[in-house]
Write an enzyme that holds these catalytic residues in place. Sequence first.
Site, PDB file in Angstrom:
ATOM      1  N   HIS A 147      38.407 -42.732  20.529  1.00 48.57           N
ATOM      2  CA  HIS A 147      37.458 -41.649  20.794  1.00 48.57           C
ATOM      3  C   HIS A 147      37.604 -40.637  19.668  1.00 48.57           C
ATOM      4  O   HIS A 147      38.689 -40.132  19.391  1.00 48.57           O
ATOM      5  CB  HIS A 147      37.733 -40.975  22.141  1.00 48.57           C
ATOM      6  CG  HIS A 147      36.730 -39.904  22.461  1.00 48.57           C
ATOM      7  ND1 HIS A 147      35.590 -40.151  23.193  1.00 48.57           N
ATOM      8  CD2 HIS A 147      36.686 -38.592  22.121  1.00 48.57           C
ATOM      9  CE1 HIS A 147      34.879 -39.037  23.291  1.00 48.57           C
ATOM     10  NE2 HIS A 147      35.521 -38.076  22.654  1.00 48.57           N
ATOM     11  N   CYS A 148      36.487 -40.332  19.010  1.00 47.50           N
ATOM     12  CA  CYS A 148      36.516 -39.444  17.849  1.00 47.50           C
ATOM     13  C   CYS A 148      35.913 -38.090  18.221  1.00 47.50           C
ATOM     14  O   CYS A 148      34.731 -38.009  18.565  1.00 47.50           O
ATOM     15  CB  CYS A 148      35.731 -40.072  16.696  1.00 47.50           C
ATOM     16  SG  CYS A 148      35.723 -39.062  15.196  1.00 47.50           S
ATOM     17  N   VAL A 149      36.721 -37.038  18.151  1.00 45.78           N
ATOM     18  CA  VAL A 149      36.223 -35.706  18.494  1.00 45.78           C
ATOM     19  C   VAL A 149      35.218 -35.209  17.465  1.00 45.78           C
ATOM     20  O   VAL A 149      34.380 -34.347  17.769  1.00 45.78           O
ATOM     21  CB  VAL A 149      37.387 -34.695  18.618  1.00 45.78           C
ATOM     22  CG1 VAL A 149      38.296 -35.061  19.778  1.00 45.78           C
ATOM     23  CG2 VAL A 149      38.187 -34.624  17.312  1.00 45.78           C
TER      24      VAL A 149
END
Length: 298
Positions: A147-149
């Site tokens: 998951h990439c912020v």
Amino acid sequence: MEINVFKLCSGLKFLGYLMILLVAAIIAVSYHAIVIVTCGPQLLRGGAHSVLAFAIIMIFHLLLIMLLWSYYRVVFKDPGSVPENWRAVLPEEALEAGSSLNDRPDCVVDTDGLDRRAFCNYCQNGKPPRCHHCSVCQRCVLKMDHHCVWVVNCVGARNYKFFLLFLLYTFMVTTMDTLVLLPAFINFFGEAKDHSSSPGDLAVIFLAFVLNLAFALSLLCFLVMHASLLSSNTTSIEVYEKRGAARWKYDLGRKKNFEQVFGTKKALWFFPLFSKEDVDNIPALHGLDFPIRADPES
């Protein structure tokens, strides 16, 4: 009172929205430093200086367009969700469909990953091979990498190519910005002391150079890491899963591994697009079926 840690993780989405604003701010500062402050005045000088400045501005805009296009695609493209009431097919069913999934003699359908016991207790649904539950998105993601912020989204089967292109074009833009701003940064302290340039322009050049240099160096590390993962058909999560394996079962060779993510159409490799032929013929792009080596243990 019990605290659900996974629900707290969903708060990272708010941080992601701030990251989008940060990306926009960095682009705005870099654009002002390159186009307005550094190259713009050179266009009026004439001669070789104008030609070089014009070339830099054109290349900068081209890379910026590709960066923003890739960023848009990775932010808004669904990385892949498990269909409702999905169930794993039986090995014999998978083998019957194997010819349509992969016609290569050295590959077979991943019947090992098609396990009836693969079930997500959070989603109350089956889990296809290479699928993982994201505690931020609170759902299972097909072929989840992480998951990439920075993109407020998971990176998975259906947007991994867009993520890699975003990394590539961001690295190219930040590297170019760093090289273009380097002479002005070297002269920064002298000009600040002599007051030969406006304080605002000096501040913009200094900030843009430092930011672009920092991002270029960090992105280089990410690009090298993901290039290694891409070459072995591995996700960031699967790095830990394949430890001890003699040969990773999804490793089909560098060329096939690359095509599993970027497709077979060379003309589209550097665009955040897929051809209809690739979408129809490469099951891995959908994230539910994956070909494996016929001899994963050899």
